[in-house]
Design a protein around this motif. Structure first.
Motif, PDB file in Angstrom:
ATOM      1  N   GLU A   6     -37.479   7.732 -51.804  1.00 63.35           N
ATOM      2  CA  GLU A   6     -38.661   6.854 -53.005  1.00 63.35           C
ATOM      3  C   GLU A   6     -39.630   7.943 -53.078  1.00 63.35           C
ATOM      4  O   GLU A   6     -39.736   9.430 -52.450  1.00 63.35           O
ATOM      5  CB  GLU A   6     -38.581   5.697 -52.204  1.00 63.35           C
ATOM      6  CG  GLU A   6     -38.008   5.064 -51.826  1.00 63.35           C
ATOM      7  CD  GLU A   6     -37.628   5.314 -49.874  1.00 63.35           C
ATOM      8  OE1 GLU A   6     -37.171   4.118 -49.540  1.00 63.35           O
ATOM      9  OE2 GLU A   6     -37.870   6.558 -50.002  1.00 63.35           O
ATOM     10  N   CYS A  22     -36.278   6.044 -57.221  1.00 64.68           N
ATOM     11  CA  CYS A  22     -35.521   6.134 -56.274  1.00 64.68           C
ATOM     12  C   CYS A  22     -33.939   7.016 -56.661  1.00 64.68           C
ATOM     13  O   CYS A  22     -33.106   6.235 -57.078  1.00 64.68           O
ATOM     14  CB  CYS A  22     -35.305   4.564 -55.892  1.00 64.68           C
ATOM     15  SG  CYS A  22     -34.329   4.684 -53.955  1.00 64.68           S
ATOM     16  N   TRP A  36     -35.444  -3.182 -54.251  1.00 60.71           N
ATOM     17  CA  TRP A  36     -36.438  -3.117 -53.583  1.00 60.71           C
ATOM     18  C   TRP A  36     -37.527  -4.291 -52.962  1.00 60.71           C
ATOM     19  O   TRP A  36     -36.824  -4.936 -52.504  1.00 60.71           O
ATOM     20  CB  TRP A  36     -37.479  -2.210 -54.780  1.00 60.71           C
ATOM     21  CG  TRP A  36     -37.405  -1.165 -55.196  1.00 60.71           C
ATOM     22  CD1 TRP A  36     -36.319  -1.637 -56.615  1.00 60.71           C
ATOM     23  CD2 TRP A  36     -37.598  -0.069 -54.841  1.00 60.71           C
ATOM     24  NE1 TRP A  36     -36.373  -0.062 -57.149  1.00 60.71           N
ATOM     25  CE2 TRP A  36     -37.038   0.974 -56.006  1.00 60.71           C
ATOM     26  CE3 TRP A  36     -38.563   1.144 -54.350  1.00 60.71           C
ATOM     27  CZ2 TRP A  36     -38.134   1.940 -56.529  1.00 60.71           C
ATOM     28  CZ3 TRP A  36     -39.053   2.223 -53.826  1.00 60.71           C
ATOM     29  CH2 TRP A  36     -38.173   3.180 -55.316  1.00 60.71           C
ATOM     30  N   ARG A  38     -40.141  -4.322 -49.687  1.00 62.78           N
ATOM     31  CA  ARG A  38     -41.632  -3.551 -48.696  1.00 62.78           C
ATOM     32  C   ARG A  38     -42.100  -4.234 -47.491  1.00 62.78           C
ATOM     33  O   ARG A  38     -41.432  -5.511 -46.701  1.00 62.78           O
ATOM     34  CB  ARG A  38     -42.885  -3.940 -49.816  1.00 62.78           C
ATOM     35  CG  ARG A  38     -43.091  -5.487 -50.290  1.00 62.78           C
ATOM     36  CD  ARG A  38     -43.577  -5.549 -51.212  1.00 62.78           C
ATOM     37  NE  ARG A  38     -44.483  -7.107 -51.880  1.00 62.78           N
ATOM     38  CZ  ARG A  38     -44.835  -7.184 -52.614  1.00 62.78           C
ATOM     39  NH1 ARG A  38     -45.930  -7.210 -52.972  1.00 62.78           N
ATOM     40  NH2 ARG A  38     -45.757  -9.049 -52.451  1.00 62.78           N
ATOM     41  N   ARG A  45     -40.328  -6.483 -43.841  1.00 61.47           N
ATOM     42  CA  ARG A  45     -39.868  -6.730 -44.494  1.00 61.47           C
ATOM     43  C   ARG A  45     -39.146  -7.712 -45.582  1.00 61.47           C
ATOM     44  O   ARG A  45     -38.277  -8.640 -45.267  1.00 61.47           O
ATOM     45  CB  ARG A  45     -38.618  -6.217 -44.137  1.00 61.47           C
ATOM     46  CG  ARG A  45     -37.991  -4.980 -45.438  1.00 61.47           C
ATOM     47  CD  ARG A  45     -36.564  -4.228 -44.829  1.00 61.47           C
ATOM     48  NE  ARG A  45     -35.546  -5.771 -44.908  1.00 61.47           N
ATOM     49  CZ  ARG A  45     -34.348  -5.006 -44.383  1.00 61.47           C
ATOM     50  NH1 ARG A  45     -34.381  -4.491 -43.942  1.00 61.47           N
ATOM     51  NH2 ARG A  45     -33.426  -5.937 -43.956  1.00 61.47           N
ATOM     52  N   VAL A  93     -45.079  -0.642 -47.499  1.00 64.31           N
ATOM     53  CA  VAL A  93     -44.669   1.160 -47.774  1.00 64.31           C
ATOM     54  C   VAL A  93     -42.734  -0.364 -48.815  1.00 64.31           C
ATOM     55  O   VAL A  93     -43.019  -0.922 -47.653  1.00 64.31           O
ATOM     56  CB  VAL A  93     -44.325   1.348 -46.299  1.00 64.31           C
ATOM     57  CG1 VAL A  93     -42.230   2.435 -46.639  1.00 64.31           C
ATOM     58  CG2 VAL A  93     -45.317   1.432 -45.433  1.00 64.31           C
ATOM     59  N   TYR A  94     -42.761   0.908 -49.574  1.00 64.97           N
ATOM     60  CA  TYR A  94     -41.920  -0.066 -50.328  1.00 64.97           C
ATOM     61  C   TYR A  94     -40.785   0.793 -49.826  1.00 64.97           C
ATOM     62  O   TYR A  94     -40.446   2.908 -50.109  1.00 64.97           O
ATOM     63  CB  TYR A  94     -41.859   0.668 -51.777  1.00 64.97           C
ATOM     64  CG  TYR A  94     -43.055  -0.380 -52.066  1.00 64.97           C
ATOM     65  CD1 TYR A  94     -42.652  -0.895 -52.998  1.00 64.97           C
ATOM     66  CD2 TYR A  94     -44.492  -0.907 -51.643  1.00 64.97           C
ATOM     67  CE1 TYR A  94     -43.640  -3.149 -53.903  1.00 64.97           C
ATOM     68  CE2 TYR A  94     -45.353  -1.557 -51.670  1.00 64.97           C
ATOM     69  CZ  TYR A  94     -44.758  -2.727 -53.157  1.00 64.97           C
ATOM     70  OH  TYR A  94     -46.235  -3.698 -53.576  1.00 64.97           O
ATOM     71  N   TYR A  95     -39.347   0.308 -50.174  1.00 69.38           N
ATOM     72  CA  TYR A  95     -37.866   1.250 -49.509  1.00 69.38           C
ATOM     73  C   TYR A  95     -36.779   0.969 -50.938  1.00 69.38           C
ATOM     74  O   TYR A  95     -37.114  -0.644 -51.052  1.00 69.38           O
ATOM     75  CB  TYR A  95     -37.251   0.855 -48.817  1.00 69.38           C
ATOM     76  CG  TYR A  95     -38.648   0.138 -47.208  1.00 69.38           C
ATOM     77  CD1 TYR A  95     -38.175   1.318 -46.688  1.00 69.38           C
ATOM     78  CD2 TYR A  95     -39.728  -0.494 -46.655  1.00 69.38           C
ATOM     79  CE1 TYR A  95     -38.961   2.615 -45.385  1.00 69.38           C
ATOM     80  CE2 TYR A  95     -40.496  -0.401 -45.452  1.00 69.38           C
ATOM     81  CZ  TYR A  95     -40.181   1.168 -44.696  1.00 69.38           C
ATOM     82  OH  TYR A  95     -41.019   1.618 -43.543  1.00 69.38           O
ATOM     83  N   TRP A 111     -30.713   3.116 -46.619  1.00 70.48           N
ATOM     84  CA  TRP A 111     -31.723   2.946 -47.033  1.00 70.48           C
ATOM     85  C   TRP A 111     -32.941   3.222 -46.941  1.00 70.48           C
ATOM     86  O   TRP A 111     -32.843   4.960 -46.737  1.00 70.48           O
ATOM     87  CB  TRP A 111     -32.665   1.851 -45.688  1.00 70.48           C
ATOM     88  CG  TRP A 111     -31.948   0.388 -46.252  1.00 70.48           C
ATOM     89  CD1 TRP A 111     -30.886   0.302 -45.146  1.00 70.48           C
ATOM     90  CD2 TRP A 111     -32.655  -0.398 -46.063  1.00 70.48           C
ATOM     91  NE1 TRP A 111     -31.021  -1.303 -45.208  1.00 70.48           N
ATOM     92  CE2 TRP A 111     -31.715  -2.093 -46.027  1.00 70.48           C
ATOM     93  CE3 TRP A 111     -33.968  -0.945 -46.400  1.00 70.48           C
ATOM     94  CZ2 TRP A 111     -32.531  -2.684 -46.718  1.00 70.48           C
ATOM     95  CZ3 TRP A 111     -34.777  -2.220 -47.086  1.00 70.48           C
ATOM     96  CH2 TRP A 111     -33.399  -3.276 -47.014  1.00 70.48           C
ATOM     97  N   GLY A 114     -38.799   5.511 -47.454  1.00 65.17           N
ATOM     98  CA  GLY A 114     -39.659   4.681 -47.962  1.00 65.17           C
ATOM     99  C   GLY A 114     -41.254   5.751 -48.361  1.00 65.17           C
ATOM    100  O   GLY A 114     -41.235   6.503 -48.353  1.00 65.17           O
ATOM    101  N   THR A 115     -42.084   5.101 -49.265  1.00 64.34           N
ATOM    102  CA  THR A 115     -43.118   5.289 -49.897  1.00 64.34           C
ATOM    103  C   THR A 115     -43.937   4.526 -49.850  1.00 64.34           C
ATOM    104  O   THR A 115     -43.945   3.491 -50.333  1.00 64.34           O
ATOM    105  CB  THR A 115     -42.586   5.844 -51.389  1.00 64.34           C
ATOM    106  OG1 THR A 115     -43.673   6.618 -51.924  1.00 64.34           O
ATOM    107  CG2 THR A 115     -42.499   4.659 -52.260  1.00 64.34           C
ATOM    108  N   GLN A 116     -44.877   5.004 -49.411  1.00 63.91           N
ATOM    109  CA  GLN A 116     -46.395   4.130 -49.428  1.00 63.91           C
ATOM    110  C   GLN A 116     -47.186   3.797 -50.533  1.00 63.91           C
ATOM    111  O   GLN A 116     -47.747   4.832 -51.411  1.00 63.91           O
ATOM    112  CB  GLN A 116     -47.436   4.898 -49.001  1.00 63.91           C
ATOM    113  CG  GLN A 116     -49.152   3.961 -48.341  1.00 63.91           C
ATOM    114  CD  GLN A 116     -48.721   2.761 -47.742  1.00 63.91           C
ATOM    115  OE1 GLN A 116     -48.066   2.516 -46.096  1.00 63.91           O
ATOM    116  NE2 GLN A 116     -48.834   1.921 -47.679  1.00 63.91           N
TER     117      GLN A 116
END
Length: 121
Positions: A6, A22, A36, A38, A45, A93-95, A111, A114-116
């Protein structure tokens, strides 16, 4: 090995926009739906959005409908999440994940890390 990476997260003011990406590698991308999810501090989650393998059908959590849009570019092995009108409660945090393209996280096999995303008030 399969890898989902991501990018695009960061700090943004309320009302602003971000576009998450992603990128998938070592994956037959067109065989998978993408999603997606989060996770905020202290919370479980949660599902955000999903898209089927063809991109023909999308799904959204009620909390993001009308504000977020999921899309995919199969030629680039990439799925996107356009986030508009961001709110502080979107901070998480997005996954991204590859699997069934549904709202059920149990149906995803792969998976990312993640990105904040942080939204200031």
């Amino acid at each position: 090995q399969v890898q989902l990476v991501e990018s695009g997260g960061g700090l943004v003011q309320a009302g602003g926009s971000l576009r998450l990406s992603c990128a998938a590698s070592a994956l037959t991308f067109t065989n998978y739906g993408m999603g997606w999810f989060r996770q905020a501090p202290g919370k479980e989650r949660e599902f955000v959005a999903a898209i089927t393998w063809s991109g023909a059908v999308t799904y959204y959590a009620d909390s993001v409908k009308g504000r977020f849009a999921i899309s995919r570019d199969n030629a680039k092995n990439t799925v996107y999440l356009q986030m508009n009108s961001l709110k502080p409660e979107d901070t998480a945090v997005y996954y991204c994940a590859a699997g069934a393209g549904s709202s059920n996280g149990n149906n995803y096999h792969y998976w990312g890390q993640g990105t904040q995303v942080t939204v200031s008030s």
